[in-house]
Design a protein around this motif. Structure first.
Motif, mmCIF file in Angstrom:
data_model
loop_
_atom_site.group_PDB
_atom_site.id
_atom_site.type_symbol
_atom_site.label_atom_id
_atom_site.label_comp_id
_atom_site.label_asym_id
_atom_site.label_seq_id
_atom_site.Cartn_x
_atom_site.Cartn_y
_atom_site.Cartn_z
ATOM 1 N N GLU A 18 -36.202 -19.203 8.376
ATOM 2 C CA GLU A 18 -37.565 -18.909 7.947
ATOM 3 C C GLU A 18 -37.753 -19.127 6.446
ATOM 4 O OE1 GLU A 18 -39.436 -15.470 9.615
ATOM 5 O OE2 GLU A 18 -37.956 -15.360 11.229
ATOM 6 N N GLU A 19 -38.755 -19.909 6.117
ATOM 7 C CA GLU A 19 -39.104 -20.160 4.718
ATOM 8 C C GLU A 19 -40.571 -20.534 4.654
ATOM 9 O OE1 GLU A 19 -36.700 -23.015 2.661
ATOM 10 O OE2 GLU A 19 -37.594 -22.472 0.716
ATOM 11 N N GLN A 33 -33.217 -8.358 1.032
ATOM 12 C CA GLN A 33 -32.807 -9.346 0.033
ATOM 13 C C GLN A 33 -31.624 -8.822 -0.784
ATOM 14 O OE1 GLN A 33 -35.994 -8.360 0.840
ATOM 15 N NE2 GLN A 33 -37.512 -9.589 -0.282
ATOM 16 N N SER A 48 -33.770 -15.957 -2.139
ATOM 17 C CA SER A 48 -34.420 -15.961 -0.825
ATOM 18 C C SER A 48 -35.887 -16.344 -1.023
ATOM 19 C CB SER A 48 -34.306 -14.584 -0.162
ATOM 20 O OG SER A 48 -35.097 -13.636 -0.847
ATOM 21 N N PRO A 95 -33.002 -19.596 3.820
ATOM 22 C CA PRO A 95 -32.262 -19.650 5.069
ATOM 23 C C PRO A 95 -31.070 -20.602 4.986
ATOM 24 C CG PRO A 95 -34.252 -20.981 5.243
ATOM 25 C CD PRO A 95 -34.315 -20.295 3.920
ATOM 26 N N ARG A 149 -42.893 -11.484 2.646
ATOM 27 C CA ARG A 149 -41.716 -10.867 2.032
ATOM 28 C C ARG A 149 -41.509 -11.489 0.653
ATOM 29 N NH1 ARG A 149 -37.853 -7.936 3.834
ATOM 30 N NH2 ARG A 149 -37.944 -8.475 6.054
ATOM 31 N N MET A 164 -34.563 -14.717 9.254
ATOM 32 C CA MET A 164 -34.453 -14.738 7.792
ATOM 33 C C MET A 164 -33.189 -15.468 7.360
ATOM 34 S SD MET A 164 -34.214 -11.431 5.289
ATOM 35 C CE MET A 164 -34.162 -11.591 3.505
ATOM 36 N N VAL A 208 -40.980 -14.936 3.196
ATOM 37 C CA VAL A 208 -40.825 -14.864 4.655
ATOM 38 C C VAL A 208 -42.141 -14.336 5.221
ATOM 39 C CG1 VAL A 208 -39.486 -13.948 6.574
ATOM 40 C CG2 VAL A 208 -38.359 -14.417 4.394
ATOM 41 N N GLN A 253 -35.399 -10.732 13.810
ATOM 42 C CA GLN A 253 -36.057 -11.067 12.539
ATOM 43 C C GLN A 253 -35.020 -11.325 11.442
ATOM 44 O OE1 GLN A 253 -39.073 -8.151 11.614
ATOM 45 N NE2 GLN A 253 -40.370 -8.805 13.315
#
Ligand code: FES
Ligand code: FES
Length: 915
Positions: free
Chosen positions: A827-828, A526, A348, A898, A447, A823, A351, A819
């Protein structure tokens, strides 16, 4: 009501530019903008502080106003273009009956959580309703599609605009969905956030930042620059009188206020310029006398752990900041005897919190002390951190939190506060600062990116048999909350399941990336992706129903967690699965029916669970709440838990009022202020309802006992307020004659600290007194040709112990789901590439499907009235449930988020190619 008097000047009258005029909320006003000034800035300078600025780039919609009746982003309009136009902000619409109905609907539906997006939402909605009094949901989404909200998940907003409005309960005790007590200011646009509170004569501050992930810093002639017109001060590390170092965990404090010699990430502060607001607004940062000489940077843990990598911090060899471990039984032996083992590597990215309010505030020196008014989640931590930086005692610093326009963890760390405090001390003037969207995204925590390898075994009957987890987390240039993530992940990586043989390790590695910190879940979202995707692997391989597989392995009262902690009560994951169960059957049948016809779009259903320990991990975590009764009988609650939109002000007050035995409306709230409210701890880790709620309960019990003692009344006596304090005990009514030498005639202050126990070397112990539990089910469609994913419905079951306020519970769940969807699907954060809300995508109103919340109440003996925390729990199961639904729909097994269309398509192809 108008926010400005007629004929106010936006700029000093001695400016030479010819004044222009516009009609703001019905009043003609003159203004003289700078060249190229945005209308949003002009309106705010004119006093229209209900016009919010979240991006200054047309991406967030917070600045939406009506220009000649049409909604526009004020930040995209040059002020001179507004010459002669009628500009209407929320304040100008408030008198209209339609707006009053709409604002009331927002209030009752909890459609304004933090409230920073609310003025833009309401103005956009009002424009829609003016031209279409009965819009469809699609029309609402279309009209509000340009306004971002990071808190609500949009569903409450849609309902409010459609006119679907919640009833206000007659009762306001716990268990009732009374509207938030601070909600009116949010829907009226009068709430004051970090950039709304500075005095008119404040200087402005701009931070100078490194444009490179790693660079040598070479300053030029700072004195000559500081002597420039309108410059009041230039600040560098030389201006830090105390320690040029801060951090949320004292043992790991490693972040300088201003970098010295070398910058360790793109966006790191190296200096600050303070001066007249016009001069600072026009400042070209490239003229600042500093040269950045790029150095080789490690931008991933793999690079940072290479033998020739630069070590970011002395004493952290190999850039390893810290590690975590939980070990129970023998994971390897269990995996060896398992009938089947699922294995995977899951990744992941960073974020971004993407709260709509960038960091902002002001500082000034008052009677020799520094006062900082800023948006924060942790006033006492801010005070203590600033004291160290300033080289003073904590009582020489006062923190007064403003309204917080979203935090989600990142506003636990210091941001603008040190710069403002140093500048106020150096100049002797009030100094203000609001980060631009880009510097907010560049410089604040994210994140943690994760790289997880996990193996999970199961017996033929579907019982988990061995679990081995190893996670590497990119903790960025500085520690922030990295140690917390490293500790939490191994404790939670099992999910809320019964696993006898378990090993989980975590490593937090420094890189030349932005600091990773706290973000709703502290690493648990995660790890949940890895665990829950592998659970689907196992269930599918064994031919088991995926929900039944989870139910078979769910924790229950009396079964030990992977830390060996045994809860004899309060374990609610089984009840969450039970609540989901009928929906699961319905959704699977619906997917089958939808897919019968074939075609490119396939329907899928996924399920995942989550748990989260409320409060600090195996550490003291106290909250203190104070309350008093004035001589006139007025009851005042000093509530220092920062409400960042989640509803702490309301929930804690409900607990207090119910326990005291008075109506909520009888309680006056004194909000967070380190001078007048005791330390209620930070707003994080889903702790305020549980920990501060308990402190409020104890305080109310103490105050009630004292009142009843004075009245010589029994425990069932009723306390009446409004005209002094009257105690009714059976037939007897007694008015208390109170006198006060200080502010209060009666006073109580009580603390609560959750009972936890340290973890031993194997991570065995009692890290939390209470966990909350959740299970989410996602229905979605996958376009097999495009790889696009469309969410159809989310069903979210949450064990909250006791829903102190069910409407606020719904709000937390909706926001967390949104949210989690972001994720999972879009979102990246990539330093240097997605540093704005145009390139960094968060869910819009069109991305969030209907959300059905199923509130489960499995009371916990430790919680106030049985209540558990909820904030983090609401996000954790969403992303894995989405990934599992994508797989159910398409066969695509995703191991990285994502799940963008290219990744989904690649996974579909891989699935088709598999033997
Ligand atoms: S501030 Fe104007 S759109 Fe974001
Ligand atoms: S309520 Fe919309 S951003 Fe917070």
């Amino acid at each position: 009501m108008n926010v400005v008097p007629a004929k106010i000047a936006a700029r000093p009258p001695d400016r030479e530019e010819p004044a222009s005029s516009l009609v703001l909320n019905g009043e003609r006003v003159d203004y003289a903008p700078r060249e190229g000034e945005r209308l949003s800035d002009t309106l705010r300078a004119l006093g229209a502080l209900d016009v919010k600025v979240g991006c200054n780039a047309g991406d967030c919609g917070a600045c939406t106003v009506l220009v000649d009746g049409e909604p526009v982003c004020a930040c995209l309009v040059a002020s001179m273009q507004a010459e002669g136009r009628a500009v209407t902000s929320l304040a100008g619409l408030r008198a209209e009956p339609a707006m009053q109905r709409l604002a009331d609907a927002f209030h009752r539906n909890n459609a304004a959580q933090c409230g920073i997006c609310t003025p833009g939402m309401l103005v956009s909605a009002a424009a829609l309703l003016r031209r279409n009094a009965q819009p469809s949901e699609a029309e609402v989404k279309d009209a509000l599609g340009g306004v971002l909200c990071r808190c609500t998940g949009y569903r409450a907003i849609i309902d409010a605009v459609l006119g679907t409005v919640r009833d206000v309960p007659a009762d306001d005790t716990i268990g009732t969905g009374v509207p938030r007590i601070d909600g009116r200011a949010k829907v009226h646009g009068t709430e004051r956030f970090g950039d709304d509170v500075a005095p008119a004569d404040a200087l402005a501050l701009r931070v100078i930042r490194s444009p490179h992930p790693r660079a040598r810093i070479v300053f030029g002639d700072l004195a000559a620059f500081a002597a420039g017109t309108g410059i009041a001060a230039v600040l560098t590390a030389d201006d830090v009188p105390g320690a040029n170092r801060f951090g949320v965990i004292p043992a790991f404090a490693d972040q300088p206020v201003f970098a010295v010699g070398e910058a360790r990430y793109r966006g790191e502060a190296v200096a600050a310029v303070v001066g007249d607001p016009d001069v600072i607004a026009a400042l070209d940062a490239s003229t600042f006398p500093v040269r950045f000489e790029p150095l080789p940077a490690a931008t991933s843990p793999a690079e940072a752990e290479a033998a020739d990598a630069a070590v970011l911090h002395a004493g952290r060899a190999g850039n390893l900041m810290c590690e975590g471990l939980v070990r129970k039984g023998d994971a390897e032996a269990a995996l060896a005897r398992a009938a089947i083992v699922a294995e995977g590597r899951f990744r992941s990215p960073f974020v971004e919190h993407a709260y709509i309010e960038p960091e902002a505030g002001y500082a000034e020196v008052v009677a020799g002390r520094v006062e900082v008014h800023a948006s924060t989640q942790a006033p006492v931590m801010d005070r203590d951190g600033l004291a160290g930086i300033l080289g003073v005692e904590p009582d020489a610093v006062r923190i007064v939190p403003t309204a917080c326009g979203g935090g989600f963890g990142s506003k636990l760390d210091l941001s603008v506060q040190p710069f403002l405090a140093l500048a106020a001390l150096k100049t002797g003037r009030p100094v203000r600062c609001a980060y631009s969207r880009t510097e907010s995204m560049q410089s604040t925590t994210k994140r943690h990116p994760s790289d997880i390898h996990c193996r999970i075994g199961a017996t033929a009957d579907g019982t988990i048999c061995g679990f081995d987890f190893a996670g590497t987390f990119d903790t960025g240039a500085y520690a922030s909350w990295g140690p917390t993530v490293a500790n939490r992940v191994p404790v939670h990586a099992s999910g809320p399941y019964r696993i006898a043989d378990y090993r989980a390790t975590s490593r937090a590695v420094h890189t030349h990336n932005p600091p990773s910190g706290a973000f709703r879940g502290f690493g648990v979202p995660q790890s949940a992706i890895a665990q829950e995707v592998l659970f689907d692997d196992l269930a599918l391989a064994l031919g088991m129903d995926r929900l039944a597989f989870r139910q078979r392995n769910a924790l229950a009262n009396g079964t030990p967690t992977v830390c060996g902690q045994v809860f004899t009560q309060g374990v609610g994951i089984g009840a969450c699965f039970e609540a989901i169960s009928p929906h699961w059957a319905r959704a699977l049948a619906g997917a089958d029916a939808a897919n019968v016809a074939g075609g490119a779009v396939r329907r899928g259903v996924g399920v995942a669970a989550g748990w989260y320990g409320c409060g600090n991990t195996s550490m003291p975590n106290p909250s203190t709440i104070r309350a008093g009764v004035r001589a006139d009988g007025g009851i005042v609650l000093h509530q220092g838990a920062v409400d960042i939109g989640q509803g702490a002000n309301t929930v804690i007050a409900q607990i207090f009022a119910t326990t005291l035995g008075v109506p909520l409306s009888a309680v006056e709230i004194v909000g967070p202020d380190t001078d007048v409210t005791p330390d209620a701890g930070k707003t994080s880790a889903s702790r305020q309802t549980f920990v501060s709620g308990n402190a409020a309960r104890l305080t109310a019990e103490a105050l009630r006992a004292e009142i009843l003692r004075l009245a010589n009344a029994g425990p069932d006596a009723v306390i009446h307020t409004g005209d002094g304090l009257v105690v009714e005990d059976g037939e007897r009514r007694q008015r208390l004659e109170l006198t006060a030498s200080g502010p209060y005639a009666l006073e109580a202050a009580e603390s609560y600290d959750p009972p936890t126990a340290p973890l031993d070397a194997n991570g065995q112990g009692a890290p939390y007194a209470v966990y909350g539990y959740a299970a989410h089910m996602v229905e979605l469609d996958v376009d097999m040709e495009l790889g696009t994913v469309t969410l159809v419905k989310v069903t979210a079951a949450h064990d909250v112990g006791r829903a102190i306020n069910p409407v606020l519970v719904d709000g937390q769940i909706h926001g967390g789901v949104a949210q989690g969807a972001g994720m999972a699907l879009m979102e990246e954060y990539i330093p240097g590439r997605t540093e704005n809300l145009h390139d960094y995508l968060i869910p819009t109103i069109g991305d969030i499907p209907p959300i059905e919340t199923l509130i489960v109440e499995e009371p916990d003996a430790h919680g106030p009235y049985g209540a558990k925390g909820l904030g983090e729990h609401a996000l954790i199961p969403t992303a894995p449930a989405i990934l599992n639904a994508i797989r159910h729909a398409s066969g695509a097994r995703l191991t990285a988020v994502p799940a963008t269309p290219d990744r989904v398509l690649a996974a579909i192809r891989a699935a088709k190619a598999a033997p």
